[in-house]
Design an enzyme around this catalytic site. Structure first.
Site: not given
Ligand SMILES: CC(C)(COP(=O)(O)OP(=O)(O)OC[C@H]1O[C@@H](n2cnc3c(N)ncnc32)[C@H](O)[C@@H]1OP(=O)(O)O)[C@@H](O)C(=O)NCCC(=O)NCCS
Length: 330
Positions: A116, A257, A287
């Site tokens: 990224c 980003h 993204n």
């Molecule tokens: C990926 C992201 C959105 C997840 O958000 P989060 O608040 O950390 O969510 P979690 O991973 O804790 O997941 C919470 C719950 O939602 C669920 N979940 C994950 N994806 C889901 C989706 N698309 N829809 C519904 N539920 C989902 C998970 O299974 C988890 O359930 P559980 O508690 O029963 O296990 C977040 O961590 C994020 O954006 N991270 C950075 C990603 C990024 O920027 N990547 C590129 C960097 S360059």
């Protein structure tokens, strides 16, 4: 005495594939909801490239628009750099495909892989080539077809990404216009496991086993990435400002980003920037990795959000992990 050469952005362009995929559409693919995606990420829709539309095709379209904006022809280019983690092929480089599709046989061409951060890394590279006098006109593209590398069974990642391309022409700045004032790049390889596409390299060459184990798609520790991103991207904006000898107050627009609106808002809060000084299009584009800042820059320019003489900050963080920032005086 002649003035030292300073590099500037001579033109911008971008391209988004025609197909728009909404969160409602994603609900048909995996167990998710519009509500979950919007509250966790701010993403409402993304663009998906057609099956026969490759990273080099999107790159070429964005590049032609950047050339038009700069009033240049493909034959004016000395070098083509494509920042991507989703190349058309392992080899040759996507930049070589772009060279032929664009009609720039005289230009050297290569890809860079900084995920990224790729486009902002590329900006430093292009600037160094121009300011050393080695090359005069460089086409820098950030482009991704991430939909080819997504695990469509992993709801934690498949809702986050989209396809697209953005491009700039870098050359000697005329009268200090659009001048790149500072560049900052860093990497932390000890965090390499947080975000990766493990299969297909020499560590896990393609095999039935790598396919069965889904090693050819993107794996991510979203929570960790989130925490690190907010901290290091905020710091990198300040570092770029320091290197440009300006204060954050002087920066009119930060173009971060576009990974997650919560990350973007948290950076804004940490830096105490009002919302209108932080560019956001993650809601429409999701993204797009190396294409993200390049597309955002072109959209900001077209929307008149950057005026002559204003300071703009770019900042990106991604797999590696890699981090990069830059200040441009428009
Ligand atoms: C990926 C992201 C959105 C997840 O958000 P989060 O608040 O950390 O969510 P979690 O991973 O804790 O997941 C919470 C719950 O939602 C669920 N979940 C994950 N994806 C889901 C989706 N698309 N829809 C519904 N539920 C989902 C998970 O299974 C988890 O359930 P559980 O508690 O029963 O296990 C977040 O961590 C994020 O954006 N991270 C950075 C990603 C990024 O920027 N990547 C590129 C960097 S360059």
């Amino acid at each position: 005495m002649s003035q030292p050469l300073r590099a500037g952005i001579l033109g911008t362009g971008s391209y988004l594939p025609e197909k728009i995929v909404t969160n409602k559409d994603m609900e048909k693919l995996v167990e998710t909801s519009d509500e979950w995606i919007v509250t966790r990420t701010g993403i409402k829709e993304r663009h998906f490239a057609a099956a026969d539309e490759f990273t080099s095709d999107m790159s070429t379209k964005a590049a032609q628009r950047a050339l038009d904006a700069a009033g240049l022809k493909p034959t004016d280019l000395d070098l083509i750099i494509v920042a991507t983690i989703t190349p058309d092929m392992q080899t040759p480089s996507t930049a070589c495909f772009v060279q032929t599709k664009l009609g720039a046989p005289q230009a050297a061409a290569f890809d860079i892989s900084a995920a990224c951060s790729g486009f902002v890394y590329g900006l430093s590279l292009a600037r160094a080539f121009v300011e050393s006098g080695f090359y005069k006109r460089i086409l820098l593209i950030g482009a991704e077809k991430l939909t080819s590398f997504i695990d469509w069974k992993d709801r934690g990642t498949c809702v986050l990404f989209g396809d697209g391309a953005g491009a700039v022409i870098i050359g000697p700045s005329v009268n200090g216009e659009h001048e790149i004032l500072s560049s900052y790049m860093s990497a932390n390889g000890s965090e390499a496991d947080l975000l990766k596409i493990p299969g297909g390299g020499c560590r896990f060459p393609s095999s039935l086993e790598t396919i069965e184990n889904r090693l050819h798609s993107l794996k991510m520790d979203g929570k960790q990435i989130f925490k690190i991103a907010v901290k290091v991207m905020s710091e990198a904006v300040l570092e770029a400002a320091k290197r440009a000898n300006i204060t954050l107050d002087q920066v009119s627009l930060v173009i971060p980003h576009q990974a997650n609106d919560r990350i973007i808002q948290a950076i804004g809060e940490r830096l105490e920037l009002p919302k209108e000084r932080v560019f956001v299009n993650v809601d429409r584009i999701a993204n797009t990795s190396a294409a993200s800042v390049a597309i955002a820059l072109d959209e900001a320019v077209k929307a008149g959000k950057i005026q002559k003489g204003q300071y703009v900050a770019f900042v990106a963080f991604g797999a590696g992990t890699t981090l990069a920032s830059s200040i441009v005086k428009w």
